[in-house]
Design a protein around this motif. Structure first.
Motif, PDB file in Angstrom:
ATOM      1  N   ILE A 242     -14.282 -30.509  -6.344  1.00 54.27           N
ATOM      2  CA  ILE A 242     -15.204 -31.363  -5.585  1.00 54.27           C
ATOM      3  C   ILE A 242     -14.504 -32.095  -4.442  1.00 54.27           C
ATOM      4  O   ILE A 242     -15.006 -32.092  -3.305  1.00 54.27           O
ATOM      5  CB  ILE A 242     -15.935 -32.347  -6.526  1.00 54.27           C
ATOM      6  CG1 ILE A 242     -16.850 -31.563  -7.471  1.00 54.27           C
ATOM      7  CG2 ILE A 242     -16.736 -33.374  -5.729  1.00 54.27           C
ATOM      8  CD1 ILE A 242     -17.603 -32.425  -8.470  1.00 54.27           C
ATOM      9  N   PRO A 243     -13.342 -32.732  -4.653  1.00 55.01           N
ATOM     10  CA  PRO A 243     -12.675 -33.374  -3.507  1.00 55.01           C
ATOM     11  C   PRO A 243     -12.287 -32.387  -2.410  1.00 55.01           C
ATOM     12  O   PRO A 243     -12.309 -32.738  -1.224  1.00 55.01           O
ATOM     13  CB  PRO A 243     -11.425 -34.007  -4.141  1.00 55.01           C
ATOM     14  CG  PRO A 243     -11.782 -34.212  -5.570  1.00 55.01           C
ATOM     15  CD  PRO A 243     -12.659 -33.051  -5.921  1.00 55.01           C
ATOM     16  N   THR A 248     -16.932 -30.214   3.597  1.00 49.33           N
ATOM     17  CA  THR A 248     -18.073 -29.319   3.790  1.00 49.33           C
ATOM     18  C   THR A 248     -19.363 -29.995   3.360  1.00 49.33           C
ATOM     19  O   THR A 248     -20.400 -29.881   4.031  1.00 49.33           O
ATOM     20  CB  THR A 248     -17.879 -28.020   2.979  1.00 49.33           C
ATOM     21  OG1 THR A 248     -16.661 -27.389   3.386  1.00 49.33           O
ATOM     22  CG2 THR A 248     -19.036 -27.063   3.195  1.00 49.33           C
ATOM     23  N   ILE A 249     -19.329 -30.718   2.261  1.00 45.92           N
ATOM     24  CA  ILE A 249     -20.518 -31.425   1.783  1.00 45.92           C
ATOM     25  C   ILE A 249     -20.972 -32.458   2.807  1.00 45.92           C
ATOM     26  O   ILE A 249     -22.171 -32.589   3.101  1.00 45.92           O
ATOM     27  CB  ILE A 249     -20.231 -32.094   0.419  1.00 45.92           C
ATOM     28  CG1 ILE A 249     -19.976 -31.039  -0.650  1.00 45.92           C
ATOM     29  CG2 ILE A 249     -21.383 -33.003   0.014  1.00 45.92           C
ATOM     30  CD1 ILE A 249     -19.561 -31.614  -2.004  1.00 45.92           C
ATOM     31  N   ILE A 250     -20.031 -33.178   3.389  1.00 43.84           N
ATOM     32  CA  ILE A 250     -20.373 -34.219   4.362  1.00 43.84           C
ATOM     33  C   ILE A 250     -20.981 -33.602   5.617  1.00 43.84           C
ATOM     34  O   ILE A 250     -21.984 -34.096   6.150  1.00 43.84           O
ATOM     35  CB  ILE A 250     -19.123 -35.053   4.708  1.00 43.84           C
ATOM     36  CG1 ILE A 250     -18.688 -35.867   3.492  1.00 43.84           C
ATOM     37  CG2 ILE A 250     -19.397 -35.976   5.894  1.00 43.84           C
ATOM     38  CD1 ILE A 250     -17.382 -36.598   3.669  1.00 43.84           C
ATOM     39  N   ILE A 251     -20.387 -32.511   6.101  1.00 45.30           N
ATOM     40  CA  ILE A 251     -20.933 -31.847   7.295  1.00 45.30           C
ATOM     41  C   ILE A 251     -22.350 -31.354   7.037  1.00 45.30           C
ATOM     42  O   ILE A 251     -23.265 -31.545   7.861  1.00 45.30           O
ATOM     43  CB  ILE A 251     -20.030 -30.665   7.715  1.00 45.30           C
ATOM     44  CG1 ILE A 251     -18.659 -31.171   8.202  1.00 45.30           C
ATOM     45  CG2 ILE A 251     -20.704 -29.834   8.801  1.00 45.30           C
ATOM     46  CD1 ILE A 251     -18.727 -32.028   9.442  1.00 45.30           C
ATOM     47  N   MET A 252     -22.585 -30.743   5.892  1.00 45.81           N
ATOM     48  CA  MET A 252     -23.920 -30.247   5.558  1.00 45.81           C
ATOM     49  C   MET A 252     -24.911 -31.399   5.393  1.00 45.81           C
ATOM     50  O   MET A 252     -26.085 -31.273   5.747  1.00 45.81           O
ATOM     51  CB  MET A 252     -23.872 -29.408   4.276  1.00 45.81           C
ATOM     52  CG  MET A 252     -23.025 -28.145   4.386  1.00 45.81           C
ATOM     53  SD  MET A 252     -23.588 -27.025   5.688  1.00 45.81           S
ATOM     54  CE  MET A 252     -25.164 -26.508   5.032  1.00 45.81           C
ATOM     55  N   LEU A 253     -24.433 -32.529   4.878  1.00 47.14           N
ATOM     56  CA  LEU A 253     -25.298 -33.694   4.725  1.00 47.14           C
ATOM     57  C   LEU A 253     -25.712 -34.248   6.084  1.00 47.14           C
ATOM     58  O   LEU A 253     -26.878 -34.625   6.288  1.00 47.14           O
ATOM     59  CB  LEU A 253     -24.586 -34.777   3.911  1.00 47.14           C
ATOM     60  CG  LEU A 253     -25.373 -36.071   3.688  1.00 47.14           C
ATOM     61  CD1 LEU A 253     -26.660 -35.789   2.911  1.00 47.14           C
ATOM     62  CD2 LEU A 253     -24.520 -37.096   2.946  1.00 47.14           C
ATOM     63  N   ALA A 318     -25.397 -40.809  11.474  1.00 42.84           N
ATOM     64  CA  ALA A 318     -24.724 -40.234  10.305  1.00 42.84           C
ATOM     65  C   ALA A 318     -23.333 -39.743  10.664  1.00 42.84           C
ATOM     66  O   ALA A 318     -22.376 -39.935   9.896  1.00 42.84           O
ATOM     67  CB  ALA A 318     -25.559 -39.092   9.732  1.00 42.84           C
ATOM     68  N   ASN A 319     -23.185 -39.128  11.835  1.00 41.34           N
ATOM     69  CA  ASN A 319     -21.880 -38.622  12.257  1.00 41.34           C
ATOM     70  C   ASN A 319     -20.894 -39.763  12.498  1.00 41.34           C
ATOM     71  O   ASN A 319     -19.718 -39.683  12.127  1.00 41.34           O
ATOM     72  CB  ASN A 319     -22.035 -37.787  13.531  1.00 41.34           C
ATOM     73  CG  ASN A 319     -20.770 -37.061  13.907  1.00 41.34           C
ATOM     74  OD1 ASN A 319     -20.387 -36.073  13.284  1.00 41.34           O
ATOM     75  ND2 ASN A 319     -20.081 -37.544  14.928  1.00 41.34           N
ATOM     76  N   THR A 320     -21.367 -40.864  13.117  1.00 42.83           N
ATOM     77  CA  THR A 320     -20.499 -42.011  13.385  1.00 42.83           C
ATOM     78  C   THR A 320     -20.035 -42.663  12.094  1.00 42.83           C
ATOM     79  O   THR A 320     -18.846 -42.984  11.935  1.00 42.83           O
ATOM     80  CB  THR A 320     -21.243 -43.039  14.253  1.00 42.83           C
ATOM     81  OG1 THR A 320     -21.652 -42.421  15.481  1.00 42.83           O
ATOM     82  CG2 THR A 320     -20.344 -44.229  14.569  1.00 42.83           C
ATOM     83  N   ILE A 321     -20.969 -42.861  11.149  1.00 42.54           N
ATOM     84  CA  ILE A 321     -20.606 -43.470   9.863  1.00 42.54           C
ATOM     85  C   ILE A 321     -19.618 -42.586   9.107  1.00 42.54           C
ATOM     86  O   ILE A 321     -18.620 -43.066   8.546  1.00 42.54           O
ATOM     87  CB  ILE A 321     -21.871 -43.719   9.022  1.00 42.54           C
ATOM     88  CG1 ILE A 321     -22.752 -44.767   9.703  1.00 42.54           C
ATOM     89  CG2 ILE A 321     -21.500 -44.162   7.608  1.00 42.54           C
ATOM     90  CD1 ILE A 321     -24.102 -44.971   9.031  1.00 42.54           C
ATOM     91  N   TYR A 325     -15.686 -43.663   8.048  1.00 38.23           N
ATOM     92  CA  TYR A 325     -15.311 -43.926   6.654  1.00 38.23           C
ATOM     93  C   TYR A 325     -14.697 -42.738   5.928  1.00 38.23           C
ATOM     94  O   TYR A 325     -14.037 -42.907   4.907  1.00 38.23           O
ATOM     95  CB  TYR A 325     -16.529 -44.418   5.861  1.00 38.23           C
ATOM     96  CG  TYR A 325     -17.011 -45.770   6.334  1.00 38.23           C
ATOM     97  CD1 TYR A 325     -16.337 -46.935   5.971  1.00 38.23           C
ATOM     98  CD2 TYR A 325     -18.148 -45.893   7.138  1.00 38.23           C
ATOM     99  CE1 TYR A 325     -16.763 -48.169   6.410  1.00 38.23           C
ATOM    100  CE2 TYR A 325     -18.595 -47.132   7.562  1.00 38.23           C
ATOM    101  CZ  TYR A 325     -17.899 -48.275   7.208  1.00 38.23           C
ATOM    102  OH  TYR A 325     -18.332 -49.510   7.637  1.00 38.23           O
ATOM    103  N   SER A 326     -14.908 -41.521   6.415  1.00 37.13           N
ATOM    104  CA  SER A 326     -14.362 -40.358   5.705  1.00 37.13           C
ATOM    105  C   SER A 326     -13.491 -39.469   6.569  1.00 37.13           C
ATOM    106  O   SER A 326     -12.941 -38.492   6.083  1.00 37.13           O
ATOM    107  CB  SER A 326     -15.514 -39.515   5.144  1.00 37.13           C
ATOM    108  OG  SER A 326     -16.232 -38.884   6.188  1.00 37.13           O
TER     109      SER A 326
END
Length: 331
Positions: A242-243, A248-253, A318-321, A325-326
Motif C-alpha cells: 500500500i505505501p 498512484t492512488i493519490i494521482i487517481m484520486l 486537490a493537486n495543490t493540497i 502534504y504528500s
C-alpha cells in the motif's frame, strides 16, 4: 562603478550593454538548440502531428462556441451575430430550482460514488495480488474486467431485468422471504444505490489494472527482506504494497475529484424516468434536456461552462493540497 577617480573599470553603460548582448546571445543559442532538436527528432513530431490536429479540431476549436453562454444565442444569427447578455444566463441558472436540484443530486451521487467506488479497484488489485493460483486468478480477472467492455445499453437492460417487479431475480429472491415485489427503478430512494452499485460492478475490475501495474513495479527485494524478518502476508500488504502504490492512488484520486461533476450521463439517461427525477436528475441530464430537447442552447452552455469551471477548481485545489502534504501531484 567606484568613487575612486583613478578607477579604470567598465562603466555602468558598458555593463548594461554587455548584459544585453549576453542575453541576446543566450536567446539566439536557445533558438538554435530548439532548431537542432527539431531537426534531430522530426520523425517523432511527425508521428505526434495527427494527435495535435485532432486536439485542435475537436477540443480547442469548439471552445469558440463557449461564448454563447454570454449571448442571447439564435441559430439563425449564428454565434458572431447573437447579442451579448453578460451573466444573465448564469443568474437565471442559479435561480432555477431544477438546476439546483440537479446540482445537489450530482454532488450526492458523486460523493457516494467516490466513497464506495474509489476504494473498490484498490481492494480488487490487492486481492488479486495475494492470489497464488494463477488459473483462478486469471479467471477471476476476466470475470470482473468483462462488464467494462459491455455497452451501457446492455448493462442498463441487465439492471432493468434484474430489478423487474415481475420476473427480476431481485424480486424473486425477496419473494422467497414473503416480501412483496418492489418496482425499484420507479422509487426515488432506490435510484442512487442501484446506479452507484451498477457503476462499481461495471468499472471497478477494469480500473484495478492501474493498481495492479503499480503493484507489479514494487521491488521484490522489499518482500524478500520482509519474509526474512518474519512478516506475514497481511503485514507485507500494509507495510510495503500500500505505501508503494500510494502515489498512484493519490494521482487517481485527484483525477476522480476533477470528474466529480461528470456523472455517467449515458447510464442515467437509460435508467432514470420522471418519477425518479427527484434523486436521479443530474447536471448533465439537465443540460441535455434544456439544450437539445428544449432548444435553449445558450442556457445549456452556461450550465456546461459552470460545470467545467467547478471541475477545474477542484482539480487545482486537490493537486495543490496533495503537492503540499504528500509531495505527489499531477504537475
Amino acid at each position: 562603478m567606484s568613487n575612486d577617480p583613478n578607477f579604470s573599470g567598465p562603466t555602468t553603460e558598458e555593463l548594461v550593454f554587455d548584459a544585453s548582448e549576453a542575453k541576446r546571445h543566450r536567446k539566439a543559442s536557445r533558438i538554435v538548440r530548439v532548431g537542432d532538436h527539431l531537426k534531430r527528432e522530426w520523425q517523432l513530431y511527425v508521428m505526434l502531428l495527427p494527435t495535435i490536429i485532432w486536439l485542435l479540431v475537436f477540443l480547442y476549436k469548439p471552445m469558440y462556441g463557449l461564448q454563447i453562454a454570454f449571448k442571447d444565442y439564435s441559430i439563425f444569427r449564428g454565434v458572431a451575430g447573437s447579442p451579448w447578455v453578460g451573466f444573465e444566463h448564469f443568474e437565471t441558472l442559479f435561480n432555477n430550482d431544477q438546476f439546483l436540484r440537479a446540482l445537489k443530486n450530482t454532488i450526492i451521487i458523486s460523493f457516494y460514488g467516490l466513497l464506495f467506488g474509489f476504494p473498490m479497484p484498490i481492494l480488487l488489485a490487492l486481492m488479486f495480488n495475494e492470489v497464488l493460483n494463477q488459473t483462478f486468478k486469471k479467471t477471476a480477472q476476466t470475470i470482473v474486467y468483462l462488464p467494462h467492455f459491455i455497452s451501457s445499453v446492455i448493462i442498463a437492460g441487465i439492471v432493468m431485468t434484474a430489478f423487474s417487479p415481475s420476473a427480476g431475480i431481485v424480486n424473486t429472491f425477496l419473494g422467497w422471504f414473503g416480501i412483496d415485489s418492489i418496482y425499484f427503478l420507479t422509487k426515488p430512494e432506490w435510484f442512487r444505490p442501484i446506479f452507484i452499485g451498477t457503476g462499481i460492478w461495471q468499472e471497478a475490475g477494469f480500473q484495478s489494472i492501474v493498481y495492479l501495474a503499480a503493484i507489479a513495479g514494487v521491488s521484490p527485494t522489499l518482500y524478500e527482506s520482509a519474509v526474512v524478518d518474519g512478516a506475514s502476508r497481511w503485514q507485507m500488504m500494509w507495510k510495503i504494497t500500500i505505501p508503494s502504490i500510494m502515489p498512484t492512488i493519490i494521482i487517481m484520486l485527484i483525477i476522480r475529484i476533477g470528474n466529480i461533476l461528470e456523472v455517467s450521463f449515458e447510464m442515467i439517461i437509460l435508467l432514470y424516468q420522471p418519477a425518479t427525477y427527484e434523486t436521479a436528475d443530474v447536471v448533465n441530464t439537465y443540460i441535455y434536456r434544456q439544450g437539445l430537447q428544449g432548444g435553449q442552447y445558450d442556457f445549456a452552455a452556461a450550465a456546461g461552462l459552470f460545470n467545467a469551471f467547478v471541475a477545474f477548481v477542484l482539480v487545482m485545489t486537490a493537486n495543490t493540497i496533495s503537492k503540499r502534504y504528500s509531495r505527489t501531484s499531477l504537475w
